[in-house]
Design a protein around this motif. Structure first.
Motif, PDB file in Angstrom:
ATOM      1  N   VAL A 269       0.842  -1.210   0.000  1.00  0.00           N
ATOM      2  CA  VAL A 269       0.000   0.000   0.000  1.00  0.00           C
ATOM      3  C   VAL A 269       0.869   1.249   0.000  1.00  0.00           C
ATOM      4  O   VAL A 269       0.593   2.221  -0.731  1.00  0.00           O
ATOM      5  N   ALA A 270       1.919   1.246   0.794  1.00  0.00           N
ATOM      6  CA  ALA A 270       2.809   2.410   0.834  1.00  0.00           C
ATOM      7  C   ALA A 270       3.443   2.668  -0.529  1.00  0.00           C
ATOM      8  O   ALA A 270       3.490   3.805  -1.018  1.00  0.00           O
ATOM      9  N   ALA A 271       3.943   1.609  -1.173  1.00  0.00           N
ATOM     10  CA  ALA A 271       4.595   1.774  -2.476  1.00  0.00           C
ATOM     11  C   ALA A 271       3.600   2.217  -3.537  1.00  0.00           C
ATOM     12  O   ALA A 271       3.886   3.116  -4.350  1.00  0.00           O
ATOM     13  N   ALA A 272       2.429   1.606  -3.561  1.00  0.00           N
ATOM     14  CA  ALA A 272       1.435   1.969  -4.580  1.00  0.00           C
ATOM     15  C   ALA A 272       0.938   3.404  -4.388  1.00  0.00           C
ATOM     16  O   ALA A 272       0.739   4.134  -5.371  1.00  0.00           O
ATOM     17  N   THR A 273       0.763   3.810  -3.163  1.00  0.00           N
ATOM     18  CA  THR A 273       0.270   5.180  -2.909  1.00  0.00           C
ATOM     19  C   THR A 273       1.308   6.222  -3.316  1.00  0.00           C
ATOM     20  O   THR A 273       0.971   7.249  -3.920  1.00  0.00           O
ATOM     21  N   LEU A 274       2.562   5.978  -2.990  1.00  0.00           N
ATOM     22  CA  LEU A 274       3.613   6.924  -3.377  1.00  0.00           C
ATOM     23  C   LEU A 274       3.772   6.975  -4.894  1.00  0.00           C
ATOM     24  O   LEU A 274       3.960   8.067  -5.467  1.00  0.00           O
ATOM     25  N   ALA A 275       3.711   5.834  -5.561  1.00  0.00           N
ATOM     26  CA  ALA A 275       3.849   5.826  -7.018  1.00  0.00           C
ATOM     27  C   ALA A 275       2.677   6.540  -7.687  1.00  0.00           C
ATOM     28  O   ALA A 275       2.855   7.236  -8.694  1.00  0.00           O
ATOM     29  N   ARG A 276       1.483   6.383  -7.125  1.00  0.00           N
ATOM     30  CA  ARG A 276       0.311   7.048  -7.695  1.00  0.00           C
ATOM     31  C   ARG A 276       0.388   8.559  -7.536  1.00  0.00           C
ATOM     32  O   ARG A 276      -0.185   9.315  -8.347  1.00  0.00           O
ATOM     33  N   ALA A 288       2.299   2.156 -12.943  1.00  0.00           N
ATOM     34  CA  ALA A 288       3.432   2.277 -12.019  1.00  0.00           C
ATOM     35  C   ALA A 288       3.017   1.937 -10.598  1.00  0.00           C
ATOM     36  O   ALA A 288       3.777   1.291  -9.849  1.00  0.00           O
ATOM     37  N   ALA A 289       1.803   2.365 -10.193  1.00  0.00           N
ATOM     38  CA  ALA A 289       1.338   2.059  -8.836  1.00  0.00           C
ATOM     39  C   ALA A 289       1.133   0.568  -8.639  1.00  0.00           C
ATOM     40  O   ALA A 289       1.524  -0.008  -7.610  1.00  0.00           O
ATOM     41  N   LEU A 290       0.554  -0.102  -9.636  1.00  0.00           N
ATOM     42  CA  LEU A 290       0.329  -1.543  -9.509  1.00  0.00           C
ATOM     43  C   LEU A 290       1.653  -2.308  -9.498  1.00  0.00           C
ATOM     44  O   LEU A 290       1.831  -3.263  -8.715  1.00  0.00           O
ATOM     45  N   LEU A 291       2.584  -1.896 -10.346  1.00  0.00           N
ATOM     46  CA  LEU A 291       3.899  -2.551 -10.347  1.00  0.00           C
ATOM     47  C   LEU A 291       4.644  -2.317  -9.045  1.00  0.00           C
ATOM     48  O   LEU A 291       5.331  -3.219  -8.536  1.00  0.00           O
ATOM     49  N   ALA A 292       4.501  -1.104  -8.496  1.00  0.00           N
ATOM     50  CA  ALA A 292       5.163  -0.815  -7.222  1.00  0.00           C
ATOM     51  C   ALA A 292       4.582  -1.673  -6.101  1.00  0.00           C
ATOM     52  O   ALA A 292       5.314  -2.174  -5.232  1.00  0.00           O
ATOM     53  N   GLY A 293       3.250  -1.838  -6.112  1.00  0.00           N
ATOM     54  CA  GLY A 293       2.645  -2.689  -5.085  1.00  0.00           C
ATOM     55  C   GLY A 293       3.104  -4.133  -5.201  1.00  0.00           C
ATOM     56  O   GLY A 293       3.424  -4.783  -4.187  1.00  0.00           O
ATOM     57  N   ALA A 294       3.132  -4.651  -6.429  1.00  0.00           N
ATOM     58  CA  ALA A 294       3.590  -6.028  -6.608  1.00  0.00           C
ATOM     59  C   ALA A 294       5.060  -6.177  -6.227  1.00  0.00           C
ATOM     60  O   ALA A 294       5.451  -7.180  -5.600  1.00  0.00           O
ATOM     61  N   ALA A 317      -3.294  -5.856  -2.758  1.00  0.00           N
ATOM     62  CA  ALA A 317      -3.322  -4.739  -1.814  1.00  0.00           C
ATOM     63  C   ALA A 317      -3.159  -3.403  -2.533  1.00  0.00           C
ATOM     64  O   ALA A 317      -3.773  -2.394  -2.154  1.00  0.00           O
ATOM     65  N   GLY A 318      -2.339  -3.392  -3.600  1.00  0.00           N
ATOM     66  CA  GLY A 318      -2.193  -2.165  -4.370  1.00  0.00           C
ATOM     67  C   GLY A 318      -3.477  -1.762  -5.064  1.00  0.00           C
ATOM     68  O   GLY A 318      -3.829  -0.578  -5.127  1.00  0.00           O
ATOM     69  N   VAL A 319      -4.214  -2.732  -5.605  1.00  0.00           N
ATOM     70  CA  VAL A 319      -5.505  -2.432  -6.236  1.00  0.00           C
ATOM     71  C   VAL A 319      -6.471  -1.841  -5.213  1.00  0.00           C
ATOM     72  O   VAL A 319      -7.165  -0.847  -5.478  1.00  0.00           O
ATOM     73  N   CYS A 320      -6.548  -2.454  -4.027  1.00  0.00           N
ATOM     74  CA  CYS A 320      -7.435  -1.927  -2.985  1.00  0.00           C
ATOM     75  C   CYS A 320      -7.009  -0.521  -2.551  1.00  0.00           C
ATOM     76  O   CYS A 320      -7.855   0.340  -2.272  1.00  0.00           O
ATOM     77  N   ALA A 321      -5.708  -0.284  -2.494  1.00  0.00           N
ATOM     78  CA  ALA A 321      -5.227   1.041  -2.115  1.00  0.00           C
ATOM     79  C   ALA A 321      -5.634   2.093  -3.137  1.00  0.00           C
ATOM     80  O   ALA A 321      -6.019   3.222  -2.780  1.00  0.00           O
ATOM     81  N   LEU A 322      -5.562   1.740  -4.416  1.00  0.00           N
ATOM     82  CA  LEU A 322      -5.971   2.681  -5.457  1.00  0.00           C
ATOM     83  C   LEU A 322      -7.475   2.966  -5.392  1.00  0.00           C
ATOM     84  O   LEU A 322      -7.919   4.084  -5.665  1.00  0.00           O
ATOM     85  N   ILE A 323      -8.263   1.954  -5.033  1.00  0.00           N
ATOM     86  CA  ILE A 323      -9.695   2.178  -4.858  1.00  0.00           C
ATOM     87  C   ILE A 323      -9.938   3.151  -3.705  1.00  0.00           C
ATOM     88  O   ILE A 323     -10.766   4.068  -3.798  1.00  0.00           O
ATOM     89  N   GLY A 324      -9.232   2.952  -2.606  1.00  0.00           N
ATOM     90  CA  GLY A 324      -9.369   3.882  -1.491  1.00  0.00           C
ATOM     91  C   GLY A 324      -8.949   5.297  -1.848  1.00  0.00           C
ATOM     92  O   GLY A 324      -9.586   6.278  -1.440  1.00  0.00           O
ATOM     93  N   LEU A 325      -7.887   5.419  -2.632  1.00  0.00           N
ATOM     94  CA  LEU A 325      -7.463   6.751  -3.078  1.00  0.00           C
ATOM     95  C   LEU A 325      -8.509   7.398  -3.974  1.00  0.00           C
ATOM     96  O   LEU A 325      -8.745   8.614  -3.903  1.00  0.00           O
ATOM     97  N   ARG A 326      -9.110   6.602  -4.826  1.00  0.00           N
ATOM     98  CA  ARG A 326     -10.136   7.145  -5.720  1.00  0.00           C
ATOM     99  C   ARG A 326     -11.326   7.673  -4.919  1.00  0.00           C
ATOM    100  O   ARG A 326     -11.872   8.738  -5.218  1.00  0.00           O
ATOM    101  N   VAL A 327     -11.737   6.936  -3.909  1.00  0.00           N
ATOM    102  CA  VAL A 327     -12.844   7.397  -3.065  1.00  0.00           C
ATOM    103  C   VAL A 327     -12.462   8.680  -2.335  1.00  0.00           C
ATOM    104  O   VAL A 327     -13.250   9.632  -2.256  1.00  0.00           O
ATOM    105  N   ALA A 328     -11.265   8.742  -1.809  1.00  0.00           N
ATOM    106  CA  ALA A 328     -10.822   9.936  -1.079  1.00  0.00           C
ATOM    107  C   ALA A 328     -10.596  11.118  -2.005  1.00  0.00           C
ATOM    108  O   ALA A 328     -10.518  12.254  -1.530  1.00  0.00           O
TER     109      ALA A 328
END
Length: 362
Positions: A269-276, A288-294, A317-328
């Motif tokens: 989640v940390a890596a995907a959020t920073l990459a996004r 980039a966010a999905l690759l960072a999460g993986a 976890a990266g996919v779920c993090a991106l969903i949370g970011l989209r909602v926020a």
């Protein structure tokens, strides 16, 4: 007293001030050069309205000679008064009045209670939280990942912090602030879920979480019984309270998941959020966010018992993090929204993936 001393006489009940000059009526489009009487119509030139003494009043430029300017302005600004029956002043006519009437007739009438056009906000309502909230999410994720390798009471410290930010962020994301009672109730629901999990054990996690959510839903309903707002506002507050409580209870799932899965998922989640949050084009940023999460999942799997399958958990976890970011991100620029919902929702949304995949891959 002679008429020479008081050349202007008015009927009883009329204000004692000079009549306004002719130009004050010509501004409305009249082409009659008679004196304008604001009280009883427009008589023949020079005739005092309603008068019975036969006195005549001079008109034209000489009528205002010798009268102070402030008196003439006061007389011209007096509203029309009609003391009794008599001819009413004719409606103004002319190009200017006709254009004004046409504009007034064609202008749309605003709906009752509708805000003015200036009050409407414009722009794209989807605005990403940015780099600073992503950095705070990464800090909280690292704290959670490190605490997961210690006994559960140590992990609870990071989880409680996550629950507090989640409860406040969801209310603020829905435009409800301050909502101290609702935020406190949702936060206490999350803390109660933590206590239930620590008491019952991870094997009884679903029952502990669902039971806590059920009890707290009843408490939220009871709280809304004291709300004397309109039915729509009560329903809106009820849905926001239940959703905030559900998210705070869901965040407690980190205590029920496998510790290695929590570590891998939090780092992903940390890596995907920073990459996004990097200034990249949309599709490139998403990839980039999905690759960072993986990649973070693979790295965490090397230091834990997950191994290579940690990439699957990191990607989920990266996919779920991106969903949370989209909602926020569904809000106009608000630092408080981005510093609460933008920080907490990526980690909270990743709980299902961390719990389910962690048990499957363990």
């Amino acid at each position: 007293m002679s008429d020479q001393q008081y050349p202007h006489q008015y009927p009883q009940g009329y204000p004692q001030h000079p009549l306004p000059p002719q130009q004050s009526y010509d501004a409305y489009g009249s082409h009659d050069h008679g004196a304008y009487d604001p009280y009883g119509g427009r008589p023949a030139p020079g005739q005092v309205p309603g008068g019975s003494d036969g006195h005549r009043v001079p008109h034209g430029p000489s009528a205002s000679q010798g009268v102070p300017q402030d008196v003439r302005r006061g007389a011209a600004s007096l509203p029309p008064q009609y003391p009794g029956p008599g001819p009413l002043p004719p409606e103004p006519s002319g190009p200017a009045v006709g254009a004004a009437a046409t504009a007034a007739a064609t202008a749309p009438a605003p709906a009752a209670g509708a805000p003015s056009p200036a009050a409407h906000r414009t722009g794209d309502p989807i605005i990403a939280p940015g780099l600073l909230p992503a950095a705070l999410t990464a800090v909280l994720a690292v704290l959670l990942a490190a605490g997961a390798q210690f006994p559960r009471p140590v992990t609870t410290v990071a989880v409680v912090l996550l629950q507090a930010v989640t409860a406040a962020g969801w209310y603020r994301l829905n435009g409800m602030w301050p909502a101290r009672q609702g935020i406190a109730l949702a936060f206490l629901g999350g803390v109660t879920a933590d206590i239930a999990l620590l008491t019952a054990g991870a094997e009884h996690a679903p029952a502990a979480l669902v039971g806590t959510l059920g009890v707290w839903t009843v408490l939220v309903l009871t709280l809304q019984l004291r709300n004397h707002s309109s039915p729509d506002e009560r329903l809106y507050a009820l849905t926001a309270g239940v959703a905030s409580t559900a998210l705070a209870v869901l965040a407690a799932g980190h205590l029920a998941a496998e510790p290695d899965a929590v570590t891998a998922g939090a780092l992903a989640v940390a890596a995907a959020t920073l990459a996004r949050a990097l200034p990249l084009p949309g599709p490139v940023s998403l990839c980039a966010a999905l690759l960072a999460g993986a990649g973070a999942g693979i790295g965490a799997g090397e230091f834990t018992s997950l191994g290579a399958p940690g990439a699957v958990l990191g990607l989920a976890a990266g996919v779920c993090a991106l969903i949370g970011l989209r909602v926020a991100s569904y809000d106009f620029p608000s630092r408080f929204v981005h510093m609460t919902a933008g920080v907490a929702l990526p980690l909270t949304a990743a709980v299902p993936a961390v719990y389910l995949l962690g048990r499957a891959l363990a």
